[in-house]
Design a protein around this motif. Structure first.
Motif, mmCIF file in Angstrom:
data_model
loop_
_atom_site.group_PDB
_atom_site.id
_atom_site.type_symbol
_atom_site.label_atom_id
_atom_site.label_comp_id
_atom_site.label_asym_id
_atom_site.label_seq_id
_atom_site.Cartn_x
_atom_site.Cartn_y
_atom_site.Cartn_z
ATOM 1 N N THR A 80 0.953 -1.436 0.106
ATOM 2 C CA THR A 80 -0.207 0.001 -0.026
ATOM 3 C C THR A 80 0.898 1.267 -0.005
ATOM 4 O OG1 THR A 80 -1.856 -1.098 1.094
ATOM 5 C CG2 THR A 80 -1.846 1.189 1.221
ATOM 6 N N THR A 83 2.190 1.889 -3.564
ATOM 7 C CA THR A 83 0.925 2.374 -4.160
ATOM 8 C C THR A 83 0.707 3.733 -4.065
ATOM 9 O OG1 THR A 83 -0.123 0.350 -4.345
ATOM 10 C CG2 THR A 83 -1.307 2.276 -4.959
ATOM 11 N N GLN A 84 0.734 4.366 -2.642
ATOM 12 C CA GLN A 84 0.545 5.714 -2.336
ATOM 13 C C GLN A 84 1.810 6.568 -2.767
ATOM 14 O OE1 GLN A 84 0.201 4.896 2.071
ATOM 15 N NE2 GLN A 84 -1.938 5.000 1.767
ATOM 16 N N VAL A 86 3.484 6.136 -5.593
ATOM 17 C CA VAL A 86 3.052 6.058 -7.065
ATOM 18 C C VAL A 86 1.930 7.291 -7.164
ATOM 19 C CG1 VAL A 86 2.141 5.009 -9.128
ATOM 20 C CG2 VAL A 86 4.112 3.928 -7.809
ATOM 21 N N ASN A 87 0.902 6.843 -6.484
ATOM 22 C CA ASN A 87 -0.293 7.820 -6.656
ATOM 23 C C ASN A 87 0.040 9.349 -6.081
ATOM 24 O OD1 ASN A 87 -1.929 5.939 -7.201
ATOM 25 N ND2 ASN A 87 -2.731 5.674 -5.196
ATOM 26 N N GLN A 88 1.044 9.390 -5.472
ATOM 27 C CA GLN A 88 1.489 11.195 -5.054
ATOM 28 C C GLN A 88 2.278 11.690 -6.429
ATOM 29 O OE1 GLN A 88 2.941 12.031 -1.289
ATOM 30 N NE2 GLN A 88 1.286 11.279 -0.166
ATOM 31 N N ASN A 90 1.868 10.586 -9.585
ATOM 32 C CA ASN A 90 1.023 10.797 -10.388
ATOM 33 C C ASN A 90 -0.048 12.085 -10.443
ATOM 34 O OD1 ASN A 90 1.908 8.398 -11.944
ATOM 35 N ND2 ASN A 90 0.158 7.180 -11.154
ATOM 36 N N ASN A 91 -0.143 12.165 -9.154
ATOM 37 C CA ASN A 91 -0.975 13.489 -8.775
ATOM 38 C C ASN A 91 -0.009 14.631 -8.831
ATOM 39 O OD1 ASN A 91 -3.283 12.169 -8.654
ATOM 40 N ND2 ASN A 91 -3.036 11.502 -6.644
ATOM 41 N N LYS A 92 1.145 14.646 -9.318
ATOM 42 C CA LYS A 92 2.013 15.638 -9.448
ATOM 43 C C LYS A 92 2.627 16.183 -8.189
ATOM 44 C CE LYS A 92 0.816 17.106 -14.077
ATOM 45 N NZ LYS A 92 0.944 15.744 -14.523
ATOM 46 N N LYS A 93 2.607 15.335 -6.967
ATOM 47 C CA LYS A 93 3.187 15.965 -5.525
ATOM 48 C C LYS A 93 4.489 15.216 -5.372
ATOM 49 C CE LYS A 93 -1.579 16.001 -3.686
ATOM 50 N NZ LYS A 93 -2.389 15.435 -2.565
ATOM 51 N N GLY A 97 5.925 12.746 -2.455
ATOM 52 C CA GLY A 97 6.021 11.371 -2.814
ATOM 53 C C GLY A 97 7.415 10.805 -2.803
#
Length: 119
Positions: A80, A83-84, A86-88, A90-93, A97
């Motif tokens: 998890t 995944t978090q 990668v999500n950050q 992908n959300n340009k953070k 990240g």
């Protein structure tokens, strides 16, 4: 019988993770996934203690495996965390990240070493 016990311990770990993560998430409203981070630190610290106890012959191998592979395997959530990260990204953070990714590896490792040396 050992397989059943391992499954039970894993289930208890997963339920514990859900309770801890839900409790933290209800009170933490920032973008940083604090619940997963804290869970992985706790799991690494407990794994360190378990490894130290097993290394000192304080626990039997089956107890060690039930706790580490079972309970902590269900409790910890490094997949998890990845995944978090990668999500950050992908959300340009990007900054949070990358920092979260580095801390997700380094801090639990430090706590595992502390746990191992606590005994």
């Amino acid at each position: 019988m050992e397989f059943v016990l391992l499954c039970i311990c894993g289930g208890l770990g997963a339920v514990s993770r859900f309770v801890v993560d839900t409790t933290i998430s209800r009170n933490w409203k920032f973008g940083f996934p604090l619940g997963t981070f804290i869970i992985n630190i706790i799991a690494a610290f407990c794994a360190g203690i378990a490894i130290g106890a097993y290394d000192c012959s304080s626990v039997y191998q089956m107890q060690y495996l039930l706790f580490t592979a079972g309970f902590l395997g269900g409790f910890s959530t490094f997949s998890t965390a990845v995944t978090q990260v990668v999500n950050q990204i992908n959300n340009k953070k990007y900054c949070s990240g990358i920092i979260y990714g580095i801390f997700t590896v380094i801090v639990p490792l430090i706590f595992a070493v502390i746990g191992w040396n606590i005994l």
